[in-house]
Design a protein around this motif. Structure first.
Motif, PDB file in Angstrom:
ATOM      1  N   GLU A 710     -16.075 -26.065 -43.697  1.00  0.00           N
ATOM      2  CA  GLU A 710     -14.668 -26.285 -43.353  1.00  0.00           C
ATOM      3  C   GLU A 710     -13.948 -27.028 -44.468  1.00  0.00           C
ATOM      4  OE1 GLU A 710     -12.294 -29.040 -40.200  1.00  0.00           O
ATOM      5  OE2 GLU A 710     -13.967 -27.881 -39.397  1.00  0.00           O
ATOM      6  N   ALA A 711     -14.725 -27.823 -45.254  1.00  0.00           N
ATOM      7  CA  ALA A 711     -14.124 -28.612 -46.327  1.00  0.00           C
ATOM      8  C   ALA A 711     -13.498 -27.731 -47.396  1.00  0.00           C
ATOM      9  CB  ALA A 711     -15.178 -29.513 -46.967  1.00  0.00           C
ATOM     10  N   TRP A 712     -13.967 -26.480 -47.509  1.00  0.00           N
ATOM     11  CA  TRP A 712     -13.441 -25.603 -48.569  1.00  0.00           C
ATOM     12  C   TRP A 712     -12.587 -24.486 -47.988  1.00  0.00           C
ATOM     13  CZ3 TRP A 712     -16.781 -24.540 -53.481  1.00  0.00           C
ATOM     14  CH2 TRP A 712     -16.944 -25.747 -54.161  1.00  0.00           C
ATOM     15  N   ARG A 713     -11.908 -24.757 -46.907  1.00  0.00           N
ATOM     16  CA  ARG A 713     -11.109 -23.704 -46.287  1.00  0.00           C
ATOM     17  C   ARG A 713      -9.997 -23.201 -47.203  1.00  0.00           C
ATOM     18  NH1 ARG A 713      -8.856 -24.856 -40.535  1.00  0.00           N
ATOM     19  NH2 ARG A 713      -7.961 -22.836 -41.035  1.00  0.00           N
ATOM     20  N   PHE A 714      -9.501 -24.074 -48.078  1.00  0.00           N
ATOM     21  CA  PHE A 714      -8.457 -23.582 -48.976  1.00  0.00           C
ATOM     22  C   PHE A 714      -8.912 -23.630 -50.428  1.00  0.00           C
ATOM     23  CE2 PHE A 714      -7.874 -27.922 -49.834  1.00  0.00           C
ATOM     24  CZ  PHE A 714      -6.802 -28.189 -50.674  1.00  0.00           C
ATOM     25  N   ASN A 715     -10.233 -23.651 -50.632  1.00  0.00           N
ATOM     26  CA  ASN A 715     -10.777 -23.610 -51.980  1.00  0.00           C
ATOM     27  C   ASN A 715     -11.404 -22.238 -52.203  1.00  0.00           C
ATOM     28  OD1 ASN A 715     -12.799 -24.026 -54.201  1.00  0.00           O
ATOM     29  ND2 ASN A 715     -11.928 -26.081 -54.122  1.00  0.00           N
ATOM     30  N   ASN A 716     -11.320 -21.756 -53.443  1.00  0.00           N
ATOM     31  CA  ASN A 716     -11.729 -20.376 -53.719  1.00  0.00           C
ATOM     32  C   ASN A 716     -12.967 -20.265 -54.614  1.00  0.00           C
ATOM     33  OD1 ASN A 716      -9.227 -19.429 -52.442  1.00  0.00           O
ATOM     34  ND2 ASN A 716      -8.227 -20.239 -54.274  1.00  0.00           N
ATOM     35  N   MET A 717     -13.589 -21.383 -54.969  1.00  0.00           N
ATOM     36  CA  MET A 717     -14.658 -21.321 -55.960  1.00  0.00           C
ATOM     37  C   MET A 717     -15.901 -20.617 -55.446  1.00  0.00           C
ATOM     38  SD  MET A 717     -14.331 -25.147 -57.625  1.00  0.00           S
ATOM     39  CE  MET A 717     -15.823 -24.986 -58.602  1.00  0.00           C
ATOM     40  N   ALA A 718     -16.203 -20.732 -54.148  1.00  0.00           N
ATOM     41  CA  ALA A 718     -17.470 -20.192 -53.642  1.00  0.00           C
ATOM     42  C   ALA A 718     -17.422 -18.689 -53.387  1.00  0.00           C
ATOM     43  CB  ALA A 718     -17.859 -20.917 -52.354  1.00  0.00           C
ATOM     44  N   HIS A 719     -16.211 -18.127 -53.243  1.00  0.00           N
ATOM     45  CA  HIS A 719     -16.107 -16.719 -52.854  1.00  0.00           C
ATOM     46  C   HIS A 719     -16.838 -15.780 -53.810  1.00  0.00           C
ATOM     47  CE1 HIS A 719     -12.912 -18.563 -50.501  1.00  0.00           C
ATOM     48  NE2 HIS A 719     -12.756 -17.442 -49.813  1.00  0.00           N
ATOM     49  N   SER A 720     -16.528 -15.909 -55.096  1.00  0.00           N
ATOM     50  CA  SER A 720     -17.086 -14.946 -56.047  1.00  0.00           C
ATOM     51  C   SER A 720     -18.604 -15.103 -56.168  1.00  0.00           C
ATOM     52  CB  SER A 720     -16.416 -15.101 -57.415  1.00  0.00           C
ATOM     53  OG  SER A 720     -16.556 -16.426 -57.895  1.00  0.00           O
ATOM     54  N   GLU A 721     -19.113 -16.337 -56.046  1.00  0.00           N
ATOM     55  CA  GLU A 721     -20.565 -16.538 -56.112  1.00  0.00           C
ATOM     56  C   GLU A 721     -21.233 -15.890 -54.901  1.00  0.00           C
ATOM     57  OE1 GLU A 721     -21.826 -17.666 -58.791  1.00  0.00           O
ATOM     58  OE2 GLU A 721     -19.913 -18.336 -59.620  1.00  0.00           O
ATOM     59  N   PHE A 722     -20.607 -16.059 -53.729  1.00  0.00           N
ATOM     60  CA  PHE A 722     -21.170 -15.501 -52.497  1.00  0.00           C
ATOM     61  C   PHE A 722     -21.163 -13.973 -52.549  1.00  0.00           C
ATOM     62  CE2 PHE A 722     -20.349 -14.448 -47.860  1.00  0.00           C
ATOM     63  CZ  PHE A 722     -21.684 -14.524 -47.502  1.00  0.00           C
ATOM     64  N   ILE A 723     -20.072 -13.412 -53.026  1.00  0.00           N
ATOM     65  CA  ILE A 723     -19.962 -11.941 -53.058  1.00  0.00           C
ATOM     66  C   ILE A 723     -20.972 -11.351 -54.029  1.00  0.00           C
ATOM     67  CG2 ILE A 723     -18.426 -10.054 -53.729  1.00  0.00           C
ATOM     68  CD1 ILE A 723     -16.099 -11.892 -52.685  1.00  0.00           C
ATOM     69  N   GLU A 724     -21.112 -11.948 -55.224  1.00  0.00           N
ATOM     70  CA  GLU A 724     -22.077 -11.417 -56.190  1.00  0.00           C
ATOM     71  C   GLU A 724     -23.497 -11.526 -55.645  1.00  0.00           C
ATOM     72  OE1 GLU A 724     -23.595 -12.102 -60.816  1.00  0.00           O
ATOM     73  OE2 GLU A 724     -21.581 -12.740 -60.210  1.00  0.00           O
ATOM     74  N   ALA A 725     -23.830 -12.684 -55.051  1.00  0.00           N
ATOM     75  CA  ALA A 725     -25.183 -12.865 -54.519  1.00  0.00           C
ATOM     76  C   ALA A 725     -25.455 -11.891 -53.372  1.00  0.00           C
ATOM     77  CB  ALA A 725     -25.356 -14.305 -54.043  1.00  0.00           C
ATOM     78  N   ALA A 726     -24.463 -11.678 -52.517  1.00  0.00           N
ATOM     79  CA  ALA A 726     -24.642 -10.769 -51.384  1.00  0.00           C
ATOM     80  C   ALA A 726     -24.845  -9.338 -51.866  1.00  0.00           C
ATOM     81  CB  ALA A 726     -23.436 -10.857 -50.458  1.00  0.00           C
ATOM     82  N   CYS A 727     -24.012  -8.909 -52.804  1.00  0.00           N
ATOM     83  CA  CYS A 727     -24.105  -7.522 -53.289  1.00  0.00           C
ATOM     84  C   CYS A 727     -25.416  -7.285 -54.034  1.00  0.00           C
ATOM     85  CB  CYS A 727     -22.921  -7.205 -54.195  1.00  0.00           C
ATOM     86  SG  CYS A 727     -21.336  -7.136 -53.320  1.00  0.00           S
ATOM     87  N   ARG A 728     -25.883  -8.284 -54.779  1.00  0.00           N
ATOM     88  CA  ARG A 728     -27.101  -8.102 -55.572  1.00  0.00           C
ATOM     89  C   ARG A 728     -28.369  -8.295 -54.742  1.00  0.00           C
ATOM     90  NH1 ARG A 728     -26.041  -7.895 -61.102  1.00  0.00           N
ATOM     91  NH2 ARG A 728     -24.260  -6.487 -61.235  1.00  0.00           N
ATOM     92  N   SER A 729     -28.234  -8.856 -53.540  1.00  0.00           N
ATOM     93  CA  SER A 729     -29.412  -9.026 -52.694  1.00  0.00           C
ATOM     94  C   SER A 729     -29.405  -8.036 -51.523  1.00  0.00           C
ATOM     95  CB  SER A 729     -29.484 -10.461 -52.159  1.00  0.00           C
ATOM     96  OG  SER A 729     -28.333 -10.777 -51.393  1.00  0.00           O
ATOM     97  N   GLY A 730     -28.545  -7.002 -51.620  1.00  0.00           N
ATOM     98  CA  GLY A 730     -28.521  -5.952 -50.618  1.00  0.00           C
ATOM     99  C   GLY A 730     -27.856  -6.337 -49.317  1.00  0.00           C
TER     100      GLY A 730
END
Length: 913
Positions: A710-730
């Protein structure tokens, strides 16, 4: 006291001096209990240095005068101020303001440190210099910070610094952390017996000598004083050995008995000398004349080995001063303070006169209190927040009117909190609460209590206390009420989903009832409105308001940004808001400005957040060397440990062991559940590390924890890391929410940074021509932003995709670019990932061994780049807080490694980024 034993310690000091003569400056801290031999070791250093051609300057901390900002520093530098004209004007002005010799803006604490370093280095150019600081635990805070800063920055000067530190507290060891330590223990029995045999003033039989040795526990001063002042019963062979307190009190007791046996005028003269830390002989004699004490009264104290009057007034040992002060009756202390106040020139040293006058008061005195309030204002203007708070605290004690007293205690509490002394501030709030306070003062008291509670505990209960304070302030001070609502919202953001208390939606709903802003709106008003709109109406609806707020902070005049009790409180939140709307230019401007303003204000409570924000900006911009140097610089100040900033640098560099060590240090420091923002930042950094290493399942786990916070509700730094990790781990389907959120936010913000990240995320989630279109858009957009790390990673993932599509030649082009960028900025894991992909295309990745600059350290490369721009050694030293001589030493190393011999040749080289 004769110096027996201590061979290793003397060798350490001698080696320090030898290195200093050779231009390899350094510093040590000598630790040990009172009387253990620290002062004697310093005197050994003085004698060895003077016999070797050193110039020696010294300073002694005094317990009763820790409230005088820069007093200890001035004592050390006073003999050298004839060289102050050699300093650049900004440094000369900073020292002048700090020492109260001229007016001017509040000096940057670190600029004062640089000025001190430059001054000492200038003197050391004429001959080696030794700086001795005894009883460093009693230095005023400003002096301690500057001198320890200098100790950590000396490198190539002919200079040595030695600090003696008694019974260090956590504060002391934190301040002196990173400086080599020499710990003094007790003498062994043989040395103890030799010392007694050489110095005993009265004969001791064997049994009595054994008792003295056992009682002293190897403490040299205790041995001498117990033998010299042994009770008659001991000498007569008596068997009773009285129970005495610890070593320090035993030694003090011997000094107290000795001074108490002197004539009364001599005792009074000793007391005056003990209460004056300046050591000025003329001042002592003026005070003595004021009290009707003749010059001859000093002779018994000198004969007793308690006092020495030469060019300065010096006690045989700091414990003599302590013993004299503790033995003095209150009436005698007030009389001595009154004499010192009477003979201290109010034009030259108004703060010291005000302090002595205040200590001479029995009961209350409004005139003395007013003088202290003026001293508090002057101390604040010189950057001495801690000193200002001490003066205001004393003013409150002397104030006869209860209402005025409560108000001054409240102001002192505010200043204590600014200076980072939260516990002291709470004590003052208890004084203020005794009142009477008007409604506004009572509301301000509750506000400060809430701020301190949140600062100390950092749980959600703090947000609730802040909301209560905001409601109380609404009818009394609408502007402050709005700021308090914003502080409550900030508290909710920081704590995130940690613990119990108010959530972001609850606090936002309450903030909607905040009083209307006055016109023209302040940046803080715009920030509150923008965040409330964001959390109540959605990200896109809040973008315009947040942009206006960020722009207002960027364009805010410095005079308004440093706002008394508020200091630079909103700098961190403004920078974070710039990140939330993908505004990299404003983030760059704000992060640099926040650090500068916070340092200038001396607001230690807000400095860690400001430095963290700047470090994150540097990392995302690919300036890992500058970020690492800033972290090292922060450590050199002794002010704050930037563990999360270090974690981010280590993670982006792709160093698993180093990252794990920093992460372990963060866990140890937390000593419990981490707070929302801190935990999210930690998980974000771990996701970066694992993505760089190609460990996608681990990256997914860490990134999801950061993304879900909840602390990062208006922060965008984690999105791209999460998307890359999700796509590369199937797990593409699990990234759908993050992808939708990132894309909608990027479109609402419309900046190259946001659009580039969204395009890359779309590409990772797409196939065929659509994916390639998104990859190209990501590279085009990010190429127009400051975010070099994400641009390099976009080339990397595009190259990886091209290789999997069987387009080897196209893949090589992208992977070469990515590999070169990542290698140059120091993103080792991502660079290795690019290298593996290049090898898979049949191409060997380039190596850097062919570059002459590879022999340079990161620090040397940074200096080389600055010098290549045409900057002088003094200009480079000013930027890096090093002396010109140190820069010259680095340049000699740089020239040798690059096989060149001039700055012109350096400018002609192609230096890597």
């Amino acid at each position: 006291m004769e110096f027996l034993g201590r061979r290793a310690e003397r060798a350490t000091v001698d080696n320090l001096l030898t290195r200093a003569r050779a231009g390899l400056s350094g510093a040590i801290v000598v630790r040990g209990e009172a009387g253990i031999g620290k002062t004697v070791l310093l005197e050994h250093a003085r004698g060895a240095a003077e016999s070797s051609g050193f110039r020696v300057v010294s300073s002694v901390g005094v317990e009763s005068e820790t409230q005088f900002a820069f007093a200890g520093l001035h004592q050390l530098c006073a003999p050298l101020l004839d060289r102050v004209g050699a300093l650049p004007e900004p440094q000369r002005a900073a020292l002048g303001v700090a020492f109260g010799q001229q007016g001017g803006a509040v000096p940057d604490r670190f600029l004062v440190g640089l000025a001190t370093l430059t001054l000492l280095a200038e003197v050391a150019e004429e001959g080696p210099l030794l700086c001795l600081v005894d009883d460093a635990q009693w230095l005023d805070e400003a002096s301690a910070q500057v001198l320890t800063f200098v100790a950590r920055r000396v490198a190539a000067e002919r200079m040595a610094l030695v600090f003696a530190l008694r019974d260090p507290t956590d504060r002391d060891m934190g301040m002196f952390e990173g400086i080599p330590v020499v710990c003094l223990g007790g003498l062994d029995e043989n040395d103890a017996r030799a010392l007694l045999a050489a110095a005993a003033h009265t004969p001791l039989d064997n049994g009595m000598r054994d008792r003295v040795i056992a009682e002293a526990c190897g403490n040299p001063l205790a041995l001498l004083e117990l033998a010299r002042s042994a009770p008659a019963a001991w000498l007569a062979g008596g068997f009773e050995l009285p129970e005495l307190p610890g070593t320090t009190h035993r030694i003090e007791d011997t000094f107290r008995r000795r001074s108490g046996s002197l004539p009364v005028p001599t005792q009074t003269l000793l007391l005056v000398a003990a209460l004056d830390s300046t050591g000025e002989v003329a001042l002592l004699w003026r005070a003595a004349a004021h009290l009707g004490i003749a010059y001859e009264s000093a002779a018994p104290a000198e004969a007793a080995g308690l006092l020495e009057i030469d060019t300065r007034v010096r006690f045989r040992h700091p414990l003599v001063r302590s013993a004299v002060l503790r033995a003095a009756a209150p009436l005698e202390r007030r009389r001595a303070h009154d004499a010192l106040a009477a003979v201290t020139d109010s034009r030259v040293d108004p703060e010291r006169r005000a302090w002595h006058r205040a200590q001479a008061v029995l009961g209350t005195d409004e005139d003395a209190a007013v003088e202290l309030v003026r001293s508090a204002d002057r101390a604040r203007s010189r950057g001495g927040l801690a000193a200002s708070a001490s003066f205001m605290e004393q003013a409150a004690k002397l104030t006869p009117d209860p209402a005025v007293r409560a108000g001054r205690a409240l102001e002192a509490a505010h200043t204590k909190q600014e200076a980072g002394a939260s516990e002291d501030a709470l004590d003052l709030l208890r004084v203020a609460a005794a009142g009477p306070l008007d409604a506004l003062q009572q509301a301000r008291l509750e506000l400060l209590r809430a701020r301190i509670a949140f600062h100390l505990v950092r749980d959600r209960a703090g947000a609730g206390m802040l909301l209560d304070a905001a409601r109380s302030l609404a009818p009394l001070d609408p502007a402050l009420s709005r700021e308090t609502y914003l502080h409550a919202l900030e508290a909710a953001i920081v704590t995130g989903n940690f613990g119990r208390g108010r959530t972001i939606p609850e606090v936002t709903e309450a903030a909607r009832t905040a009083p209307a802003a006055t016109w023209p709106q302040r940046p803080v008003d715009l920030l509150l409105d923008g965040l409330v709109a964001t959390f109540t109406q959605g990200y896109a609806a809040g973008v315009p308001g947040r942009r206006r707020a960020v722009e207002a902070f960027v364009n805010e005049p410095d005079a308004d940004a440093v706002d008394g009790a508020n200091g630079c409180r909103w700098g961190w939140l403004a920078s974070r808001t710039a990140m939330s709307v993908f505004d990299d230019e404003s983030l760059h401007s704000l992060s640099i400005r926040n650090v500068r303003l916070t340092r200038e204000a001396g607001a230690l409570a807000t400095l860690p957040a400001a430095l963290l924000g700047q470090s994150i900006m540097l990392v995302l911009s690919g300036e890992f060397v500058r970020a690492a140097e800033q972290n090292a610089f922060a450590a050199a100040t002794g002010a704050v440990p930037l563990l999360h900033a270090q974690l981010a640098v280590s993670a982006w560099r792709g160093r698993p062991t180093e990252t794990a060590e920093v992460h372990a240090a963060i866990v140890r420091k937390a000593a419990g559940p981490a707070h929302g923002t801190e935990e999210s930042l930690t998980q974000y950094a771990m996701a970066v590390l694992h993505n760089g290493l190609g460990e996608y399942p681990a990256a997914y786990t860490a990134a999801k924890r950061a993304f879900d916070s909840e602390a990062w509700r208006f922060n965008n730094m984690a999105h791209s890391e999460f998307i890359e990790a999700a796509c590369r781990s199937g797990r593409q389907e699990s990234a759908a929410e993050a992808l939708e959120q990132l894309t909608s936010r990027a479109l609402a913000s419309g900046t190259p940074w946001g659009l580039g990240l969204a395009a890359r995320a779309q590409a990772l989630s797409s196939t065929g021509p659509a994916a390639e279109e998104h990859y190209r858009e990501a590279i085009e957009q990010l190429g127009r932003s400051r975010m070099a790390t994400h641009l390099a990673r976009s080339h990397l993932v595009y190259g990886e995709w091209l290789r999997r599509e069987g387009r080897r030649q196209d893949a090589r082009e992208q992977l070469r670019t990515a590999h070169g960028m990542l290698l140059d900025m120091g993103a080792e894991a991502f660079a290795a990932r690019a290298a593996r992909e290049l090898r898979a295309t049949g191409e060997h990745p380039r190596k850097r061994t062919a570059q002459p600059t590879d022999a340079l350290t990161a620090h040397e490369l940074h200096i080389a780049r600055l010098v290549a721009t045409g900057a002088t050694s003094r200009e480079v030293g000013t930027q890096l807080f090093l002396s010109p001589r140190t820069i010259e030493a680095h340049l000699r190393s740089i020239f040798r490694k690059l096989d060149i011999n001039s700055r012109r040749q350096l400018r002609e080289l192609s230096l890597p980024r």
